[in-house]
Design an enzyme around this catalytic site. Structure first.
Site, mmCIF file in Angstrom:
data_model
loop_
_atom_site.group_PDB
_atom_site.id
_atom_site.type_symbol
_atom_site.label_atom_id
_atom_site.label_comp_id
_atom_site.label_asym_id
_atom_site.label_seq_id
_atom_site.Cartn_x
_atom_site.Cartn_y
_atom_site.Cartn_z
ATOM 1 N N TYR A 122 35.216 32.458 -7.175
ATOM 2 C CA TYR A 122 36.410 33.226 -6.805
ATOM 3 C C TYR A 122 37.027 33.894 -8.021
ATOM 4 O O TYR A 122 37.233 33.260 -9.064
ATOM 5 C CB TYR A 122 37.425 32.283 -6.157
ATOM 6 C CG TYR A 122 38.461 32.948 -5.288
ATOM 7 C CD1 TYR A 122 38.155 33.328 -3.988
ATOM 8 C CD2 TYR A 122 39.751 33.159 -5.746
ATOM 9 C CE1 TYR A 122 39.112 33.918 -3.157
ATOM 10 C CE2 TYR A 122 40.718 33.742 -4.936
ATOM 11 C CZ TYR A 122 40.387 34.120 -3.647
ATOM 12 O OH TYR A 122 41.337 34.707 -2.833
ATOM 13 N N SER B 45 31.432 26.803 -6.272
ATOM 14 C CA SER B 45 32.717 27.101 -5.658
ATOM 15 C C SER B 45 32.547 28.186 -4.601
ATOM 16 O O SER B 45 31.797 28.000 -3.644
ATOM 17 C CB SER B 45 33.734 27.489 -6.735
ATOM 18 O OG SER B 45 35.040 27.509 -6.202
ATOM 19 N N GLN B 46 33.201 29.357 -4.748
ATOM 20 C CA GLN B 46 32.949 30.429 -3.792
ATOM 21 C C GLN B 46 31.464 30.782 -3.762
ATOM 22 O O GLN B 46 30.877 31.017 -2.699
ATOM 23 C CB GLN B 46 33.769 31.679 -4.153
ATOM 24 C CG GLN B 46 33.461 32.870 -3.264
ATOM 25 C CD GLN B 46 34.159 34.127 -3.733
ATOM 26 O OE1 GLN B 46 35.150 34.543 -3.134
ATOM 27 N NE2 GLN B 46 33.647 34.756 -4.791
ATOM 28 N N ASP C 250 37.992 16.630 -7.851
ATOM 29 C CA ASP C 250 38.157 18.056 -7.575
ATOM 30 C C ASP C 250 39.292 18.273 -6.579
ATOM 31 O O ASP C 250 39.169 17.951 -5.402
ATOM 32 C CB ASP C 250 36.837 18.610 -7.019
ATOM 33 C CG ASP C 250 36.819 20.125 -6.904
ATOM 34 O OD1 ASP C 250 37.900 20.740 -6.970
ATOM 35 O OD2 ASP C 250 35.714 20.683 -6.734
ATOM 36 N N HIS D 268 37.183 20.532 -10.800
ATOM 37 C CA HIS D 268 36.402 21.597 -10.178
ATOM 38 C C HIS D 268 35.297 22.147 -11.089
ATOM 39 O O HIS D 268 34.422 22.861 -10.607
ATOM 40 C CB HIS D 268 37.330 22.715 -9.725
ATOM 41 C CG HIS D 268 36.707 23.679 -8.766
ATOM 42 N ND1 HIS D 268 36.055 23.274 -7.614
ATOM 43 C CD2 HIS D 268 36.599 25.043 -8.798
ATOM 44 C CE1 HIS D 268 35.590 24.340 -6.978
ATOM 45 N NE2 HIS D 268 35.902 25.407 -7.669
#
Length: 326
Positions: free
Chosen positions: A92, A189-190, A275, A304
């Site tokens: 992201y 992540s994204q 996370d 994260h």
């Protein structure tokens, strides 16, 4: 950040019911068919850098709506025969960055195709981007991308992104230096969410590398984390109090748990137990629904950032073993 989610033994068996619309498969089948009506028109333009072991290309192709999507394509110089290709999807806010940021996979003997996420890369100074999102968003939204077009699945931002990701696999498969039977999706992540979706949606994907994935088990995520980007949804709902049912209906078409239930290829996941951006239970919800052969690396003391370079080494070893048949 202390441990805040379920204990690990409960996470390993955490298998929540899926909130899935009846027309999920029809929605994605129609979306991809519509996208493939546009000529892919993939372009690989040599990029002048004094690298001695890798060839670099500035790549673009037609994604959702025929929009041009940018990226990088890096190929080990002098490789004999078609090579496996790792599709890399970005986290992201990040753009495609610089070719130097993507040297690991060519060093391991693989091509890497880096797909930019439309509309990102303008706020991350270390990872600039070059791809906009020409499609206008219907209705108001919270800052960021999470609520862009949130009231209609057909207009939702991630419909375009996930479609771009599938088209990127098509573009990589066309390149003569790529072994189309050994294309692997990857991201964190994204990027992990996109990797998960693309592996479920594209029948030509061989395996998936899915790190600390975002966009999974939405309702639980917004209930237990106070961090962005999930808080974009909370801020939107706190203002548009009358739209909650509509919002979560839209999100059900993009929930990683529903894609995971359709994932049949080998997958290597990772999760970090501290996370608070992508909570561990949301990662395990997807992992436990994944239908293919799977492994998950657990990082007990990390937020994260997950496994970082340690996980990257795990991935290289995993793919060497998988793709060599070892």
């Amino acid at each position: 950040m202390p441990l805040f989610d379920l204990p690990l033994d409960q996470l390993r068996s955490y298998l929540p019911d899926r909130d899935e619309p009846a027309d999920f498969d029809a929605f994605w089948s129609a979306t991809l068919a519509e996208a493939r009506e546009f000529d892919l028109a993939a372009e690989y333009v040599p990029y002048d850098l004094p690298f001695t072991g890798v060839d670099v290309y500035d790549v673009s192709f037609a994604g959702w709506g025929g929009h041009r999507i940018n990226g990088w394509f890096l190929l080990p110089r002098g490789a004999e025969g078609p090579v496996p290709c790792v599709m890399h999807y970005i986290g992201y806010s990040g753009g495609r960055g610089f070719p130097k940021d993507h040297l690991m996979w060519p060093a391991a003997g693989y091509a890497v195709f880096v797909m930019e996420t439309r509309g990102h890369g303008g706020a991350n100074v270390g990872s600039p981007g070059a791809t906009g999102d020409p499609h206008g968003s219907a209705g108001p939204q919270a800052p960021g991308m999470m609520t862009r077009g949130i009231l209609d699945p057909a207009d939702y931002y991630y419909r375009r992104v996930f479609t771009d990701a599938v088209r990127a696999v098509d573009a990589a498969a066309e390149h003569p230096a790529v072994d189309a039977s050994r294309i692997v999706t990857s991201g964190g992540s994204q990027g992990g969410a996109i990797s998960q979706a693309a592996a479920a949606l594209h029948p030509g994907v061989k395996a998936a590398l899915i790190d600390v994935p975002f966009l999974s088990h939405f309702r639980r995520a917004v209930e237990i984390t106070g961090r962005d980007p999930y808080q974009e949804l909370v801020r939107y709902l706190s203002t548009r109090r009358d739209t909650a049912d509509q919002v979560f209906r839209t999100l059900s078409y993009f929930d990683g748990v529903n894609f995971a239930a359709r994932g049949t290829v080998p997958a290597l996941y990772s999760v970090a137990l501290m996370d608070d951006i992508c909570p561990p239970s949301t990662v395990f919800a997807a992992y436990n629904h994944w239908q293919g052969p799977k492994e998950i690396t657990v990082w007990p003391w990390n937020n994260h950032e997950g496994g970082g370079g340690y996980q990257s080494e795990e991935q290289v070893r995993y793919l060497h073993k998988l793709l060599s048949g070892g």
